[in-house]
Design a protein around this motif. Structure first.
Motif, PDB file in Angstrom:
ATOM      1  N   VAL A  64     -16.193  43.584  29.316  1.00 40.55           N
ATOM      2  CA  VAL A  64     -16.507  42.787  30.504  1.00 40.55           C
ATOM      3  C   VAL A  64     -16.376  41.313  30.155  1.00 40.55           C
ATOM      4  N   ASN A  65     -15.596  40.587  30.950  1.00 47.32           N
ATOM      5  CA  ASN A  65     -15.391  39.160  30.732  1.00 47.32           C
ATOM      6  C   ASN A  65     -16.593  38.349  31.221  1.00 47.32           C
ATOM      7  N   ASP A  66     -16.543  37.050  30.937  1.00 49.46           N
ATOM      8  CA  ASP A  66     -17.634  36.160  31.351  1.00 49.46           C
ATOM      9  C   ASP A  66     -17.845  36.165  32.855  1.00 49.46           C
ATOM     10  N   ASP A  67     -16.757  36.304  33.633  1.00 48.60           N
ATOM     11  CA  ASP A  67     -16.883  36.271  35.086  1.00 48.60           C
ATOM     12  C   ASP A  67     -17.218  37.626  35.683  1.00 48.60           C
ATOM     13  N   SER A  99     -21.614  39.460  23.393  1.00 53.61           N
ATOM     14  CA  SER A  99     -22.550  39.104  24.468  1.00 53.61           C
ATOM     15  C   SER A  99     -22.799  40.240  25.450  1.00 53.61           C
ATOM     16  N   ARG A 100     -21.808  41.143  25.615  1.00 48.59           N
ATOM     17  CA  ARG A 100     -21.966  42.279  26.524  1.00 48.59           C
ATOM     18  C   ARG A 100     -21.476  43.527  25.784  1.00 48.59           C
ATOM     19  N   PRO A 101     -22.354  44.144  25.028  1.00 46.29           N
ATOM     20  CA  PRO A 101     -21.921  45.191  24.092  1.00 46.29           C
ATOM     21  C   PRO A 101     -21.575  46.542  24.719  1.00 46.29           C
ATOM     22  N   LEU A 102     -21.910  46.771  25.986  1.00 45.52           N
ATOM     23  CA  LEU A 102     -21.567  48.056  26.590  1.00 45.52           C
ATOM     24  C   LEU A 102     -20.068  48.106  26.873  1.00 45.52           C
ATOM     25  N   GLY A 122     -20.319  53.682  25.326  1.00 40.94           N
ATOM     26  CA  GLY A 122     -21.301  53.388  24.288  1.00 40.94           C
ATOM     27  C   GLY A 122     -21.479  51.903  24.070  1.00 40.94           C
ATOM     28  N   GLY A 123     -22.104  51.592  22.972  1.00 38.16           N
ATOM     29  CA  GLY A 123     -22.375  50.203  22.629  1.00 38.16           C
ATOM     30  C   GLY A 123     -21.565  49.764  21.427  1.00 38.16           C
ATOM     31  N   ALA A 124     -21.061  48.548  21.467  1.00 37.19           N
ATOM     32  CA  ALA A 124     -20.258  47.990  20.375  1.00 37.19           C
ATOM     33  C   ALA A 124     -21.082  46.952  19.619  1.00 37.19           C
ATOM     34  N   ARG A 125     -20.884  46.932  18.322  1.00 42.92           N
ATOM     35  CA  ARG A 125     -21.611  45.974  17.478  1.00 42.92           C
ATOM     36  C   ARG A 125     -20.706  45.491  16.369  1.00 42.92           C
TER      37      ARG A 125
END
Length: 351
Positions: A64-67, A99-102, A122-125
């Motif tokens: 997901v981008n900033d916008d 900033s948006r790990p999903l 899932g979630g990214a790290r």
């Protein structure tokens, strides 16, 4: 029920007394139904999803981008302990993940009979601990994009699903038009020739490796049964062995074993096959050198086996993309050339 034309979307509308074309009109007679029955779609088990995913090296990750808009990026990846690992250069993708790990990760493919796809949520790290990075094996992940990628990301799945469905037989109107000889664009012709040459190299590597398997195993067993294939033990004078038992076992288990592993992996079209084949080729060359030193002689058979070992290494290097005009492709693609008239069957790239 709509008739031959969709009455919910008329071809023309009347606006302020004037008749204008409706841009959303659609001639439904041009739309044919999908042949596949819903019952033909197979929902894949978790084990099957992971097995299919592990066999691939290109996937797509949605971030997901900033916008708030979604963005889908092709990436090279590997699977370790049921986690997805990717490499990333500094940039928007890494910042979005931080900033948006999903995220959503997708991979797909096909075989002779079916199409399939696997989707992972899932979630990214971003990995920052050396032990995690080393254990994952992501340091050895090759990227198709030459940009330096010093950041490593792990995607931990929370939900996994997959589907598989049979390929439908193409209708006559689906089949691409036949092209006249030499009607392909020059770039397509070159790509087609390159793909065919890569396929020739891949199958040549299989033939050479299978030949080495048979030679090593049959030769080693014959040496055991005949106590040296008729060679006198004086040939071993001054060497570390007093008989032919140990050399025969080395030939069967070490040389033949590595060649067999390489042949099996090549026929299974696994990426690890190239490493195993290079090791097997080096092993055969070393064995011939040692054998020649032990018996203090050199025969035409040793020259043949030395040549096949060197040839294995050369063919592996070629498939790894060492030559600029023969870029590396996944091993499964190397065995399946594309039709130069229709373009590449898949687009291989990474962000």
């Amino acid at each position: 029920m709509a008739g031959p034309r969709d009455t919910a979307r008329p071809q023309t509308d009347t606006i302020d007394g004037a008749e204008v074309t409706n841009p959303y009109w659609q001639d439904t007679t041009l739309i044919r139904p999908v042949d596949a029955e819903p019952s033909a779609i197979e929902l894949l088990s978790e084990e099957t999803c992971w097995a299919l995913t592990e066999a691939c090296d290109i996937g797509r990750i949605a971030v997901v981008n900033d916008d708030g808009s979604p963005e889908v990026l092709p990436v090279n990846f590997l699977v370790h302990d049921r986690h997805i690992y990717i490499r990333s250069a500094p940039g928007s993708k890494l910042m979005n993940i931080t900033s948006r790990p999903l995220v959503t990760f997708e991979v797909d493919g096909h075989d002779d009979e079916n199409w399939w796809s696997v989707i992972l949520h899932g979630g990214a790290r971003r990995l920052a601990i050396d032990a995690e990075i080393d254990e994952s094996g992501v340091l050895g992940l090759d990227s198709w994009n030459p940009t330096e990628k010093s950041n490593f990301v792990r995607v931990t799945p929370s939900r996994l699903s997959g589907r598989r469905f049979p390929k439908r037989s193409p209708r006559p109107q689906d089949e691409p038009p036949a092209l006249e000889p030499n009607s392909a664009a020059p770039a397509q012709i070159v790509r087609g020739a390159t793909d065919r040459f890569r396929t020739t190299i891949a199958w040549g590597l299989v033939v050479v490796t299978v030949f080495n398997v048979l030679s090593a195993v049959v030769g080693g067993v014959a040496m055991l049964l005949t106590n040296g294939l008729g060679m006198p033990t004086s040939f071993l004078a001054g060497g570390p062995f007093t008989g032919f038992l140990v050399p025969a076992l080395i030939l069967v288990l070490v040389v033949g074993g590595t060649q067999t592993a390489a042949a099996v992996l090549l026929l299974a079209r696994r990426e690890a096959a190239l490493v195993w084949t290079a090791v097997a080729g080096f092993g055969l060359v070393i064995w011939i050198v040692v054998e020649t030193a032990m018996i203090r002689g050199f025969s035409w058979l040793q020259l043949v086996y030395f040549t096949t070992g060197v040839l294995q290494v050369i063919l592996v290097v070629a498939l790894l993309g060492a030559v600029a005009w023969l870029p590396r492709r996944p091993l499964s693609d190397a065995f399946r050339p594309n039709d130069p008239r229709l373009g590449a069957s898949t687009v291989r790239m990474t962000s």
